[in-house]
Structure formats: C-alpha cells, structure tokens
Scaffold this motif. Structure first.
Motif, PDB file in Angstrom:
ATOM      1  N   LEU A  95       9.672 -13.806  14.164  1.00  0.00           N
ATOM      2  CA  LEU A  95      10.626 -13.255  13.204  1.00  0.00           C
ATOM      3  C   LEU A  95      10.319 -11.778  12.996  1.00  0.00           C
ATOM      4  O   LEU A  95       9.158 -11.367  13.031  1.00  0.00           O
ATOM      5  CB  LEU A  95      10.543 -13.989  11.859  1.00  0.00           C
ATOM      6  N   SER A  96      11.352 -10.988  12.760  1.00  0.00           N
ATOM      7  CA  SER A  96      11.187  -9.552  12.525  1.00  0.00           C
ATOM      8  C   SER A  96      11.671  -9.211  11.126  1.00  0.00           C
ATOM      9  O   SER A  96      12.715  -9.711  10.685  1.00  0.00           O
ATOM     10  CB  SER A  96      11.970  -8.733  13.554  1.00  0.00           C
ATOM     11  N   PHE A  97      10.902  -8.367  10.451  1.00  0.00           N
ATOM     12  CA  PHE A  97      11.246  -7.944   9.099  1.00  0.00           C
ATOM     13  C   PHE A  97      10.995  -6.452   8.969  1.00  0.00           C
ATOM     14  O   PHE A  97      10.138  -5.885   9.661  1.00  0.00           O
ATOM     15  CB  PHE A  97      10.400  -8.685   8.047  1.00  0.00           C
ATOM     16  N   ASP A  98      11.735  -5.828   8.054  1.00  0.00           N
ATOM     17  CA  ASP A  98      11.419  -4.456   7.705  1.00  0.00           C
ATOM     18  C   ASP A  98      10.019  -4.406   7.107  1.00  0.00           C
ATOM     19  O   ASP A  98       9.573  -5.347   6.443  1.00  0.00           O
ATOM     20  CB  ASP A  98      12.425  -3.910   6.687  1.00  0.00           C
ATOM     21  N   THR A  99       9.348  -3.303   7.322  1.00  0.00           N
ATOM     22  CA  THR A  99       7.987  -3.163   6.797  1.00  0.00           C
ATOM     23  C   THR A  99       7.955  -3.369   5.293  1.00  0.00           C
ATOM     24  O   THR A  99       7.031  -3.985   4.753  1.00  0.00           O
ATOM     25  CB  THR A  99       7.430  -1.776   7.160  1.00  0.00           C
ATOM     26  N   VAL A 105       9.926  -1.765  11.609  1.00  0.00           N
ATOM     27  CA  VAL A 105      10.077  -3.212  11.777  1.00  0.00           C
ATOM     28  C   VAL A 105       8.731  -3.809  12.163  1.00  0.00           C
ATOM     29  O   VAL A 105       8.015  -3.263  13.014  1.00  0.00           O
ATOM     30  CB  VAL A 105      11.140  -3.536  12.849  1.00  0.00           C
ATOM     31  N   LYS A 106       8.401  -4.931  11.526  1.00  0.00           N
ATOM     32  CA  LYS A 106       7.173  -5.647  11.830  1.00  0.00           C
ATOM     33  C   LYS A 106       7.528  -7.067  12.264  1.00  0.00           C
ATOM     34  O   LYS A 106       8.489  -7.671  11.777  1.00  0.00           O
ATOM     35  CB  LYS A 106       6.252  -5.704  10.602  1.00  0.00           C
ATOM     36  N   SER A 107       6.748  -7.595  13.189  1.00  0.00           N
ATOM     37  CA  SER A 107       6.984  -8.952  13.671  1.00  0.00           C
ATOM     38  C   SER A 107       6.001  -9.912  13.021  1.00  0.00           C
ATOM     39  O   SER A 107       4.849  -9.571  12.774  1.00  0.00           O
ATOM     40  CB  SER A 107       6.840  -9.015  15.198  1.00  0.00           C
ATOM     41  N   VAL A 108       6.496 -11.121  12.736  1.00  0.00           N
ATOM     42  CA  VAL A 108       5.683 -12.205  12.177  1.00  0.00           C
ATOM     43  C   VAL A 108       5.838 -13.390  13.115  1.00  0.00           C
ATOM     44  O   VAL A 108       6.968 -13.789  13.443  1.00  0.00           O
ATOM     45  CB  VAL A 108       6.142 -12.576  10.754  1.00  0.00           C
ATOM     46  N   GLU A 109       4.729 -13.948  13.565  1.00  0.00           N
ATOM     47  CA  GLU A 109       4.769 -15.064  14.516  1.00  0.00           C
ATOM     48  C   GLU A 109       4.209 -16.320  13.860  1.00  0.00           C
ATOM     49  O   GLU A 109       3.156 -16.289  13.222  1.00  0.00           O
ATOM     50  CB  GLU A 109       3.972 -14.731  15.777  1.00  0.00           C
ATOM     51  N   LEU A 110       4.943 -17.429  14.029  1.00  0.00           N
ATOM     52  CA  LEU A 110       4.568 -18.724  13.464  1.00  0.00           C
ATOM     53  C   LEU A 110       4.283 -19.685  14.603  1.00  0.00           C
ATOM     54  O   LEU A 110       5.060 -19.768  15.568  1.00  0.00           O
ATOM     55  CB  LEU A 110       5.688 -19.289  12.584  1.00  0.00           C
TER      56      LEU A 110
END
Length: 721
Positions: free
Chosen positions: A81-85, A227-232
């Motif tokens: 998933l990608s989110f704004d910082t 943009v920062k990525s979050v991995e699950l």
C-alpha cells in the motif's frame, strides 16, 4: 551511483556554488536510481503481490476517513500500500488487520524515517545546521584541497579558516573589510587565500567528496519523499481461500451537506426536502464501487508522531576508577514483602494461569472464539443492512441509522470516484411537514420580517448543518442556513425579506414602589419594574395573509406577564409569539415582562431626610412608619449627646489656646506686677472650668454608649412589614 573519480575531475573547473549544485544533482540521480530499483523489484514479484481493493469508506465531520479493504486470499502473499508521508502517522496509529479464516499476519514493514538532522550529522561533512562555506571549510581542517585563484591553483592542507581584515583602496579613500580566509599548508610553506577570491574549490579526498554528495542527496531526498510504501505479509495455506480485512484511518476533507426545499403549492401539503452530500477524493487511488458512509459525529482525533524515530537522551558518566577499599557501616534492613499479601507461590500460580489463558485465546479457531468477538469480526468484514429512509419512491437516496453515538448515512448505490475528483451524492429525498411564516426580529430588521418556513423534520434522518436553497412556485426564492436538526425536531428557516409587511415596535420601561419592610436594621424597598414592548404590523398585500412569528428578547430574571405563557415558544434568549395578519390588515402584540427590584437602606447610616421622605410616600404600612419614626427618635438622642460632647470638646480647645497665650505673656512680665497676678487668677478660674468640663464629658460618653446600644438593639430586632 555516480563515479566519484569522474565527478572529482569535473569539479576542478567549478566554482563552490556549482560544486554544491553538482553534488545535489548527483544525489538526485542516485536517489532516482534507488527508487527505480525498488519499483523494479516490486514489479518483478508482481505474482506474489495480493490486491486488496477498497470496499467501504466512512467519512467523518472531524476531518478523517475510515477505509476498509477486503479480499479473498489464497496462500501467503504480500500486500503493498502507498500513502502520503503525512498520512503514515495516522496509519501507524489506527490500522486494523483481520484474517477471518485461520490465517495470520506477519510484520507490517515500511520505510523508516530518521530525522534529517541526525542523518546529516552522520556524514563526514555536517550540513545539518545549513552552514556557510566558511563553516564547511572549517570542518575540513586537515583535508587537502585545491583552490583556483586568479594567479593559478593553490594546493595544500587546510590549517585554519578565520576572518581577517583587508584594506582596499577605493579611489582616494581606503576601506577596511573582513573576509573569510583559508590558511593552507603547501609545499612552498603556509599560504592564506581569501575564500571569496577563489573561483573554485576542489576536494582532493575522494571519500569526503562522496560524503558531501551523499549529504546533499539526503537533503534533496527529504524534500522529495512524498509517498511512502507499507507492506503487509499475509501467511496461510495454499489452496485455502481466506477472508482478509484491512482497516485504517487517515486525514480527509470534511464532507459537507447542502439541501433543496420545495415549498407546497397548497395549504396542508407537505414540502419536499432533498439533501446532497459533497465529498472529495483527495487520495491518489480511484474509488471503484465502494460502499460510502457519511458519519455525522465528531470522534476525538489527534496527531502523534509515531513515524519519526525517537532517540532518548542518555547521561554521560565518567569512566569508573578503582579506589582503595574503605570501612563500611551497614544499615539495619527490613523485609519488603509487605508490598502485597500474596506469597511467592501464589504469584507464580497466577502468572501461569494468566499465560495459559492468553495462549488459549491466541490458539482459538474462528469457530471457538467468543460470540462477542465473532460478531465484531463479522460486522467489520461484512457490515449489516441499513434501514431505508422514508422518502419519495424510485429516487436515489441514502439510508441512515444511529451507530456508536452518531448518525450514519450510507449511499445505497456503490460509489465510483476518480482520484482528485469531487462529487455530490444524494442522501435525503422525502417530504417534511412545513408551514409558511414571516419571522419578525427587530434586532435583525426593525422594519420588515423575513419570509420563512416552520418545518418539522419528518424525513426519518438527521439533518446536518448546511445551506438550503428554497424553491417556491417552481422558482428559486432564496437561501437559508440550517443547523443540525434531529428527527421530528421543529426548525425555523428564513430565506427572503417580506417587503409586503411593515413592522414597528415601541418600548416603555416603568418602575413603581410596591412595599417596604424593615429587617435587621435594614429598610428594604420593593419596586415593581415592567418592560412593555408594543408591536404593530401592517400587511400591504391584498392577496395573501401572513402567519407572523414575532421574536422578542427574553431578559433573564424577568417574568412574562402578557401574553399568557401557554401560547409562547421560548429559547434561551427569545420568546416567540404567533400573530395572525390578514391580507390588507393590521395586527398588534403587547409583550410585558416584569421583575421585582430591591433597594436596601441601613437605618443607622441613611440620611434622616431620605427616611422621612420615604415614610411620607404613602407606600409604607403604619408599622413600618412607626418603626422608622422610633429609630429616628433614638438616633436623635444619640445625635443630641454627640452635639453636647462636641461642644465640651470645643470649649476645652478654646481654654487650651487661651492658656497658651496667657503663659506666653506671663513669661515676659514681672512676677510682682498687677497684670501678672491677674493672669494667675484667670488661670485658676479656667482650671476649675476644665475639670468641670472633663467630668461632664465623661458622663456624656457614658450616656452616648447607653443610647447607642439602645438604638442598635432596637433596629437589630426589627422585623416589620
């Protein structure tokens, strides 16, 4: 990475400013290469990436949105998933992960965010405090550099950087200036070069040159990382599909409401209310067929910086040095087990039972978990049905219900909204009870009332605050503003000025004495204050009558005397009265508010003439008048004694002044003279009078005390009305 040797060669012909620019460009190139490398790695493993699309969104009036992603997953997968910082802190604070069919979640990983100042401080050249060129060169003491000057290159090791004074000739005048000067140890000895006279500065230490490039790259990267990525990690058996839910909250624009109110054509008919919700998709992801809900509540929300690493300060201690052994005195000890009453064995047993309970809960399968937990999980995964709002059939609208202390609108049809787009969504469509009124408030407009609507919210839904466009006879009639209106609550709206009705108001304030009472030495005067407002209205329309709603200021502490309170609607600051006004007719309204006012006068301190005037006003009872007259008589006795004491004191002062004159004259006379003997005789007579006056004054003081005590006892025990 940029080749350091090639960059070093290019630097030889650059000014300091261009040198820094080149380092920043190299850093940006390196950063882009790194990002492309990550993306390439992700694309190379696309088969392992699981897609968990957004299925439900709830927007709140507090400025946040709750997002639900749901999907069926087979085996182990990774969700990126990608989110704004700026959203990462909200994600770390609110994300909920549920695998409802026996799978597990591995760690949630994301790019760390080390404080820029700490990262910059770790490089060989510290740029964390935005240093000037002289400060940077100061950090490079002991480093070999090559300076390009007008007389040729100067190569050497930096010894120091300091401010020096230079004398410059400007025409016939000389001026002293201060310049940063770098001192180099060269093969020819020690040379000093003014920094602003150098047209290039080259670092000959390739490692330090790379450190400078990396530091500038860190600054550029900090500015460009949006943009920062979050991995699950989803862990499960292959061949077994599992329901997975991912929920999180982050900042979103506040959703807004606007309404349209169509007035009835015939008396007794209901008005039609249409409500729209205005939402914005400010994310970087399209919303495809999501279940959109809009919550009216304002849950508590706050920011907390969980993303940036926190480094706790630690004390610096001296290196321990062994000392010679010294004699030690031991203090007597006491047992500390009184902290709690459990024995060591009991505590161990409870810890064991607690651990087993936790282990059993963690190992429970979906079918074995408690009914409450299962219900919560089912609701998170598959939200229940909503009650359909009352309204017009075959119209797109929302449904609503009370959830968690707030009202929730849910759009009945799936919503598709592209990124960075906005939409108006219908949430209310139905009839409401309404009547036409003209609202008169002299503080808003003393001449004309406002055309308005008195409606009851019979839509079955909560109405949130927002603008209302009013339509009458198929045409736009004006705008109104509506506050939050609960179900079945009545509300007034004003949308235009009623120019056919002219109003006027007259104010009259009166006050009259009602009664007197004497209590504990205080005369209490009760006044009756009345505030009368007379409203007059004229209807210049010959075609249509008016139902007026007259708003009158409500004064705290005042009682409404006229009209009767049963016919009045009241708020915290207003009374509202209904007045019928026929076509071409006139009407009036008298509003009387009343209150009691009290004036307190102390009998012992109030002027006598004031008390006598009040006693003759005719408003006092005979008992109160008699009590005041007796109090005045007793005050007169005290006053008479005070006058006698004052007269005695005046006579004593006169004698004292005369005796000073006589003694002064006697000092200049012969003791055998006739005048001297005369003065002696007069002094003897005055001394006899002084003794008499002093004795009389003492008696008067006693009489005054007795009279004053009698007066105070009398007034203190009074209670007449």
């Amino acid at each position: 990475m940029t080749n350091p040797q090639r960059v070093s060669r290019i630097r030889r012909s650059l000014t300091p400013a261009l040198l820094l620019t080149l380092a920043a460009a190299g850093a940006a190139t390196a950063q882009n290469g790194a990002i492309n490398g990550v993306n390439g790695h992700t694309n190379g493993h696309a088969a392992e990436q699981a897609q968990v699309p957004i299925r439900a969104i709830t927007l709140y009036r507090s400025g946040v949105g709750s997002f639900e992603r749901r999907a069926l997953i087979d085996g182990s997968s990774t969700v990126g998933l990608s989110f704004d910082t700026d959203q990462i802190n909200d994600i770390l604070k609110s994300m909920v992960l549920l695998d409802l069919d026996g799978g597990e979640f591995g760690p949630v990983t994301y790019e760390s965010k080390e404080p820029l100042s700490k990262r910059l401080a770790s490089f060989g050249i510290d740029l964390s405090k935005a240093p000037e060129l002289g400060d940077i060169l100061q950090q490079l003491r002991g480093t070999r550099v090559r300076l390009g000057t007008a007389s040729g290159p100067v190569e050497g090791t930096i010894l120091s950087v300091e401010l020096r004074q230079y004398v410059e000739q400007a025409g016939d005048a000389a001026a002293t200036v201060r310049r940063n000067t770098v001192t180099l140890v060269t093969d020819r000895g020690i040379e000093a070069v003014a920094v602003d006279r150098a047209n290039s500065i080259e670092l000959l230490d390739e490692e330090l040159a790379s450190e400078l490039t990396a530091a500038l790259a860190a600054i550029d990267g900090q500015r460009s990382e949006r943009v920062k990525s979050v991995e699950l990690s989803l862990l499960g058996e292959v061949g077994k599909q599992r329901r997975v839910l991912i929920s999180y909250v982050h900042e979103m624009p506040v959703w807004k409401t606007s309404y349209r109110l169509v007035l009835p054509e015939s008396p007794g008919d209901e008005a039609t209310m249409q409500g729209w919700a205005i939402v914005e998709n400010t994310t970087d992801e399209d919303w495809q067929n999501v279940r959109l809900s809009l919550a009216s509540g304002r849950p508590v929300g706050f920011r907390m910086d969980l993303y940036e690493p926190v480094f706790a300060p630690r004390p610096t201690l001296p290196v321990p040095i062994g000392l010679a052994a010294a004699a030690r005195v031991f203090e007597a000890g006491r047992i500390m087990y009184e902290v709690d009453s459990l024995s060591v064995v009991e505590r161990k047993r409870m810890q064991t039972v607690g651990s087993e309970g936790i282990a059993d809960f963690a190992a429970a399968s979906p079918s074995e978990e408690s009914a409450g937990s299962a219900a919560i999980r089912r609701e998170l995964a598959f939200p229940g049905s909503r009650t359909l709002a009352s309204g017009m059939q075959n119209q797109s609208r929302g449904v609503g219900e009370d959830v968690g202390g707030q009202f929730l609108y849910t759009v009945t049809t799936p919503v598709t909204l592209e990124r960075q787009r906005s939409a108006m969504l219908p949430v209310i469509q139905g009839d409401v009870e309404a009547r036409r009124v003209s609202i008169y408030n002299e503080q808003q407009d003393a001449q004309h009332p406002m055309l308005g609507i008195d409606f009851r919210n019979t839509s079955g839904l909560q109405l949130l605050a927002g603008p209302v466009a009013v339509y009458d006879s198929g045409r736009y009639a004006g705008d109104a503003q509506i506050p939050h209106v609960s179900r079945d609550q009545e509300q007034l709206l004003a949308y235009a000025t009623d120019l056919d009705v002219v109003g006027d108001v007259e104010n009259q304030n009166t006050s009259s004495v009602q009664s007197f009472r004497v209590v504990d030495g205080v005369l209490i005067q009760t006044n009756n204050a009345e505030w009368t407002r007379t409203y007059s209205f004229t209807n210049r329309s010959q075609d249509r009558g008016r139902q007026l709603v007259v708003e009158v200021p409500r004064q705290r502490g005042w009682d409404l005397i006229q009209p009767e309170a049963e016919t009045v609607e009241e708020t915290s600051d207003l009374y509202r009265f209904d007045v019928a006004l026929e076509a071409g007719g006139e009407a009036s309204l008298d509003v009387v508010q009343q209150r009691e006012q009290f004036t307190r006068l102390a009998l012992l301190d109030t002027n006598v003439n004031t008390l006598l005037s009040l006693s003759r006003s005719g408003k006092m009872s005979a008992d109160v008048s008699a009590a005041i007259r007796e109090a005045l008589r007793l005050r007169g006795e005290v006053t008479g004694i005070e006058r006698q004491i004052a007269a005695a004191n005046t006579r004593l002062e006169e004698i004292e002044q005369d005796q000073r004159r006589i003694r002064d004259n006697m000092n200049r006379l012969d003791r055998n003279s006739q005048l001297y003997n005369r003065y002696v005789s007069k002094l003897n007579e005055q001394e006899d009078e002084v003794e008499s006056l002093l004795e009389s004054r003492d008696q008067l003081d006693e009489q005054k005390k007795a009279a004053d005590a009698k007066l105070r006892t009398y007034v203190r025990t009074l209670d007449v009305s």
